[in-house]
Design an enzyme around this catalytic site. Sequence first.
Site, mmCIF file in Angstrom:
data_model
loop_
_atom_site.group_PDB
_atom_site.id
_atom_site.type_symbol
_atom_site.label_atom_id
_atom_site.label_comp_id
_atom_site.label_asym_id
_atom_site.label_seq_id
_atom_site.Cartn_x
_atom_site.Cartn_y
_atom_site.Cartn_z
ATOM 1 N N HIS A 162 0.807 -1.228 0.000
ATOM 2 C CA HIS A 162 0.000 0.000 0.000
ATOM 3 C C HIS A 162 0.835 1.271 0.000
ATOM 4 O O HIS A 162 0.299 2.364 -0.121
ATOM 5 C CB HIS A 162 -0.946 0.001 1.209
ATOM 6 C CG HIS A 162 -2.048 -1.001 1.081
ATOM 7 N ND1 HIS A 162 -3.314 -0.674 0.660
ATOM 8 C CD2 HIS A 162 -2.060 -2.343 1.274
ATOM 9 C CE1 HIS A 162 -4.062 -1.762 0.627
ATOM 10 N NE2 HIS A 162 -3.332 -2.789 0.989
ATOM 11 N N ASP A 372 3.580 9.666 -1.216
ATOM 12 C CA ASP A 372 2.385 8.951 -0.772
ATOM 13 C C ASP A 372 2.075 7.869 -1.796
ATOM 14 O O ASP A 372 2.046 8.145 -3.002
ATOM 15 C CB ASP A 372 1.207 9.947 -0.707
ATOM 16 C CG ASP A 372 0.175 9.566 0.348
ATOM 17 O OD1 ASP A 372 0.123 8.387 0.734
ATOM 18 O OD2 ASP A 372 -0.582 10.454 0.767
HETATM 19 C C1 GDG Z 1 -2.083 4.237 3.089
HETATM 20 C C2 GDG Z 1 -1.070 4.863 2.108
HETATM 21 C C3 GDG Z 1 -2.776 4.663 0.291
HETATM 22 C C4 GDG Z 1 -8.886 10.735 7.075
HETATM 23 N N1 GDG Z 1 -9.327 11.616 7.997
HETATM 24 C C5 GDG Z 1 -10.515 11.183 8.411
HETATM 25 C C6 GDG Z 1 -10.822 10.009 7.721
HETATM 26 N N2 GDG Z 1 -9.795 9.757 6.913
HETATM 27 C C7 GDG Z 1 -9.736 8.620 5.967
HETATM 28 C C8 GDG Z 1 -9.848 9.159 4.567
HETATM 29 C C9 GDG Z 1 -9.131 8.089 3.750
HETATM 30 C C10 GDG Z 1 -8.128 7.495 4.745
HETATM 31 O O1 GDG Z 1 -8.479 7.976 6.044
HETATM 32 C C11 GDG Z 1 -6.703 7.952 4.464
HETATM 33 O O2 GDG Z 1 -6.224 7.272 3.347
HETATM 34 P P1 GDG Z 1 -4.983 7.795 2.499
HETATM 35 O O3 GDG Z 1 -4.917 7.003 1.247
HETATM 36 O O4 GDG Z 1 -5.163 9.247 2.213
HETATM 37 O O5 GDG Z 1 -3.690 7.652 3.409
HETATM 38 P P2 GDG Z 1 -3.009 6.545 4.426
HETATM 39 O O6 GDG Z 1 -3.766 6.446 5.687
HETATM 40 O O7 GDG Z 1 -1.597 7.019 4.583
HETATM 41 O O8 GDG Z 1 -3.047 5.151 3.650
HETATM 42 C C12 GDG Z 1 -1.799 5.615 1.006
HETATM 43 C C13 GDG Z 1 -3.643 3.906 1.286
HETATM 44 O O9 GDG Z 1 -2.866 3.286 2.309
HETATM 45 C C14 GDG Z 1 -4.463 2.823 0.591
HETATM 46 O O10 GDG Z 1 -3.641 1.914 -0.074
HETATM 47 O O11 GDG Z 1 -3.599 5.426 -0.568
HETATM 48 O O12 GDG Z 1 -0.883 6.132 0.069
HETATM 49 O O13 GDG Z 1 -0.180 5.737 2.807
HETATM 50 O O14 GDG Z 1 -10.018 7.105 3.337
HETATM 51 O O15 GDG Z 1 -11.209 9.297 4.277
HETATM 52 N N3 GDG Z 1 -11.974 9.334 7.902
HETATM 53 C C15 GDG Z 1 -12.857 9.851 8.808
HETATM 54 N N4 GDG Z 1 -12.597 10.978 9.531
HETATM 55 C C16 GDG Z 1 -11.454 11.666 9.370
HETATM 56 O O16 GDG Z 1 -11.245 12.689 10.035
HETATM 57 N N5 GDG Z 1 -14.030 9.217 9.007
#
Ligand code: GDG
Length: 470
Positions: A162, A372
Amino acid sequence: MSELTRPLVVVANRLPVSRGPSGWTPSSGGLVTAMRPVIEQVGGAWIGWDDDPDGVPQRVDGLACDLLPIDLSRAQVRGYYHGLSNRTLWPLFHDLVAQPVIERRWWHTYEEVNRRFADRVAQAAADSDTPPMVWVQDYHLTLLPAMIRGLVPDAPIGFFLHIPFPPPELFARLPWRDQVLQGMLAADSVGFHTPQYRDNFVRSVQRLFNGVTVLGDQLNLPDGRQMRAVAHPISIDAAEFAQLATSDDTESELAELRAQFKDRKVFLGVDRLDYTKGIRHRLQSIELLLERNPKLRREVAFVQIAVPSRDDVQEYRDLRTEVETEVGRINGRFTEPGHDVPVHYLYRGVPRESLAAYYRLADVMCVTPLKDGMNLVAKEFVTVQAAGDGAGVLLLSEFCGTSIEFGDDAVRTNPFDVESQSYLMESALELEEDDRRARVARMAEVVREGDVYNWVDQELAGIERGRSGL
Ligand code: GDG
């Protein structure tokens, strides 16, 4: 939907359930949502670390698989999770945006914990008539495919990373580089978000092992085995987010936020508080922007939702201090008497409806990580904006997987260049409304066409194909 003929065992660091006020429920992430129909069709199990003092139930309503928890001692959590996974592999795989820490005892614990997971997979396989398909998730478990191959030779095995896979010259610094690659190569298919990460992996394999030949996605290994290394970009449940965008709860949250930020343009950041996400650089750009443009001090607001993350790790505690110092300095310098502060900083996660309301509210969404793997926030933002007929601008780092998919419809930024980034923030406000709306619609279409169901299908079909040598 993928036509699986055998049960599926998913192995991830954590189990896909959480305990809330009304009991246990499936977690809300896209991976879990997308897996549900597949698991319902073929049955199976999910293996993950669990630290709930009362234990996790074997089944949770709404998720048709057995939950097989692994409990870890405090020393194991320290070495495997906080140590090797999050202080060695995480910074190394994110192009050294922080200095990786190399500690041999963490490595031994990492091996030991991967072995615990492998034994649990073997137990689950022993309970099943046909060898299950085993799908391993992420950098915490890189050794697992090889360990499982030794215990359950007939199981098709997939691995998905990921986070980014770094360029070979950075990866080569890892003292345990051979073991990590051997671990992953034992899978039938190894998946990455982008062709670039996939190529980095393949080049590392070629650099460190002799006698590997590559034919398209296929790798022919010196022992005669074949496996596949593929690029499958992860995504979100686009239909679900589109629905959430205009739900009653979201609309009423949005009405409150619009009243709060009346007559101001809103810039938004939503990130785990992680040094890879570029939050400090973003704040520095904001500071430069407000320094140059006194008028904007009253006319714009910056909302940063910073979700607490890994606060057992020193680098993350330091980051929090730096971010909060920067927020304090900007507000101290630029708040005008009788007016609201320019930066609104929320150190917490918010409910999904509030998140959707913030996405709809934003005039400019700042997704500016230093590195990222993909970044799902960007995909969620365009989906929610388009569903609400919005015209928000996406300011998007060129160093995340998502930027490959959105091309020039996002305003692309190099977050290391904080000064240019501050000018891009300014110019984002000047784009014509029709242009902005059309860009959002096109990016949302890209997300709709490649949603998370699509990703699961590609991954599972890829594992079958890798297994049968096609
Ligand atoms: C890893 C990789 C890759 C965030 N704030 C709130 C909230 N979120 C949710 C978002 C989103 C998730 O968290 C974050 O996902 P990301 O992809 O942006 O980042 P990572 O956590 O670093 O994830 C990344 C991912 O894995 C999948 O393979 O894309 O590159 O680092 O879904 O919505 N959700 C809620 N409240 C918040 O305040 N409910």
